[in-house]
Design a protein around this motif. Structure first.
Motif, PDB file in Angstrom:
ATOM      1  N   PHE A  50       0.806  -1.219   0.000  1.00  0.00           N
ATOM      2  CA  PHE A  50       0.000   0.000   0.000  1.00  0.00           C
ATOM      3  C   PHE A  50       0.842   1.274   0.000  1.00  0.00           C
ATOM      4  CE2 PHE A  50      -2.366   3.294   2.460  1.00  0.00           C
ATOM      5  CZ  PHE A  50      -3.251   3.642   1.448  1.00  0.00           C
TER       6      PHE A  50
ATOM      7  N   TYR B 116       2.832   2.123  -3.068  1.00  0.00           N
ATOM      8  CA  TYR B 116       1.981   2.528  -4.202  1.00  0.00           C
ATOM      9  C   TYR B 116       1.660   4.023  -4.100  1.00  0.00           C
ATOM     10  CZ  TYR B 116       0.850  -2.270  -5.833  1.00  0.00           C
ATOM     11  OH  TYR B 116       0.897  -3.542  -6.349  1.00  0.00           O
TER      12      TYR B 116
ATOM     13  N   VAL C   7      -3.360   0.409 -11.211  1.00  0.00           N
ATOM     14  CA  VAL C   7      -3.134  -0.203  -9.908  1.00  0.00           C
ATOM     15  C   VAL C   7      -3.612  -1.651 -10.002  1.00  0.00           C
ATOM     16  CG1 VAL C   7      -3.767  -0.164  -7.470  1.00  0.00           C
ATOM     17  CG2 VAL C   7      -3.476   1.983  -8.728  1.00  0.00           C
TER      18      VAL C   7
ATOM     19  N   SER D 273      -4.868  -4.623  -8.518  1.00  0.00           N
ATOM     20  CA  SER D 273      -5.451  -5.092  -7.276  1.00  0.00           C
ATOM     21  C   SER D 273      -5.950  -6.509  -7.499  1.00  0.00           C
ATOM     22  CB  SER D 273      -6.565  -4.150  -6.820  1.00  0.00           C
ATOM     23  OG  SER D 273      -7.091  -4.592  -5.592  1.00  0.00           O
TER      24      SER D 273
ATOM     25  N   SER E 202      -4.816  -4.666   2.499  1.00  0.00           N
ATOM     26  CA  SER E 202      -3.937  -3.777   1.732  1.00  0.00           C
ATOM     27  C   SER E 202      -4.557  -3.454   0.372  1.00  0.00           C
ATOM     28  CB  SER E 202      -2.543  -4.402   1.568  1.00  0.00           C
ATOM     29  OG  SER E 202      -2.572  -5.556   0.748  1.00  0.00           O
ATOM     30  N   LYS E 203      -5.248  -4.398  -0.207  1.00  0.00           N
ATOM     31  CA  LYS E 203      -5.882  -4.166  -1.512  1.00  0.00           C
ATOM     32  C   LYS E 203      -7.128  -3.276  -1.372  1.00  0.00           C
ATOM     33  CE  LYS E 203      -3.124  -6.487  -4.289  1.00  0.00           C
ATOM     34  NZ  LYS E 203      -2.197  -5.727  -5.154  1.00  0.00           N
TER      35      LYS E 203
ATOM     36  N   LEU F 230      -5.917   0.233  -1.235  1.00  0.00           N
ATOM     37  CA  LEU F 230      -5.599   0.788  -2.557  1.00  0.00           C
ATOM     38  C   LEU F 230      -6.854   1.337  -3.222  1.00  0.00           C
ATOM     39  CD1 LEU F 230      -3.166  -1.938  -3.980  1.00  0.00           C
ATOM     40  CD2 LEU F 230      -2.570   0.380  -3.242  1.00  0.00           C
TER      41      LEU F 230
END
Ligand SMILES: *[C@@H]1O[C@H](CO)[C@@H](O)[C@H](O)[C@H]1NC(C)=O
Length: 293
Positions: free
Chosen positions: A140, A143, A163, A165, A182-183, A186
């Motif tokens: 995360f 990014y 991104v 994911s 974490s996804k 995002l």
């Protein structure tokens, strides 16, 4: 009756739209593309797809000897230019190094493809706070940092951010709580950033890619601990191709494979208990035992 007709027509248009392919490969030629996590899997395949269409690529991952091979193949495939830089996305200073290298080696960024993740395995959450830190740093925070450093160059080029994911970034997934978290993070960050770009009259698109299960060695290893039977596997090459198209066409979200990911996310909103039942049914009898180890 008339209502049903309208619904059916809308549904047909929606489905046709999903398959409508207006991608022009010439759009990619000569573009400067930065790809993270590019030593293997989807990232590696992305490097090849962009190279085949004559882009300039800068790739990163940690293992130099693997990056060397990928860059050699990128050149063979027709990249206008291809560079690598071995970096660790767990280190904030390395995220800045990558964007600085894009400036010196490529002269800017047209496509920023954020794809790397930290190693993953399926396990129950047992309270490892250091692991929490590590997963959030790599999956995360890096990014956010990369997108932030790259924003001036992306604004200049009217660029694109993709991104990468996952299904687990839209549907909470047991035995992958940290990965899933974490996804989801995002989605929250980049869906807000997309709107902030528009509000600041910056022409930078954000494409969030919701990817189903892929047949990479990592993913197979990852899922076989707790899942029974076959999931809907696709290849990283096909997935990479879809991500490149989505970024180029400035799509908001890409679902791939669509049939596996999109309906499931719809079920999540409408019938969450049914979805949870489906997830539980797809797991092995001894999933909890295995996940404890
Ligand atoms: C973005 O780029 C435009 C020119 O294309 C410029 O006018 C504007 O100031 C830039 N915005 C930021 C925040 O850098």
């Amino acid at each position: 009756m008339a209502k049903l007709k309208i619904v059916l027509i809308l549904l047909a248009v929606y489905i046709a739209y999903q398959y409508y392919d207006s991608f022009d490969p010439e759009e990619v030629r000569g573009k400067s593309v930065v790809i993270t996590g590019a030593s293997t899997g989807i990232g590696e395949q992305l490097a090849y797809h962009y190279s085949q269409l004559g882009a300039k690529v800068l790739i990163t991952a940690r293992r130099e000897h693997v990056l060397q091979k990928v860059v050699a193949k990128c050149k063979e495939l027709g990249a206008q230019d291809a560079h690598y830089i071995p970096l660790d996305m767990g280190k904030l200073e390395d995220t800045k190094r990558l964007i600085d290298a894009a400036k010196t080696k490529l002269g800017g960024i047209d496509h920023l493809i954020l794809n790397h993740i930290t190693n993953n395995y399926m396990a129950l959450w047992k309270g490892d706070m250091e692991k929490l830190q590590r997963v959030m740093d790599i999956n995360f925070r890096a990014y956010v940092s990369l997108a932030t450093y790259a924003t001036p160059m992306l604004n200049e080029s009217n660029g694109r951010i993709a991104v990468v994911s996952s299904f687990a970034g839209k549907v909470a997934t047991p035995f992958a709580a940290l990965y899933s978290a974490s996804k989801f993070a995002l989605d929250g960050f980049f869906s807000a950033l997309r709107q902030e770009f528009v509000m600041q009259n910056m022409d930078i698109s954000v494409t969030l890619c919701i990817i189903g299960s892929i047949d990479t060695p990592n993913a197979l290893e990852y899922s076989k601990t707790v899942y029974s039977g076959d999931l809907f596997y696709t290849t990283s090459a096909d997935t990479a191709s879809r991500i490149m198209k989505g970024a180029t066409l400035r799509e908001r979200e890409v679902y791939f494979p669509w049939t596996m990911t999109r309906p499931t996310v719809m079920v999540r909103d409408l019938l969450p208990s049914v979805l949870e039942w489906m997830i539980k049914s797809s797991m092995k009898e001894d999933a909890v035992e295995k996940g404890r180890q």
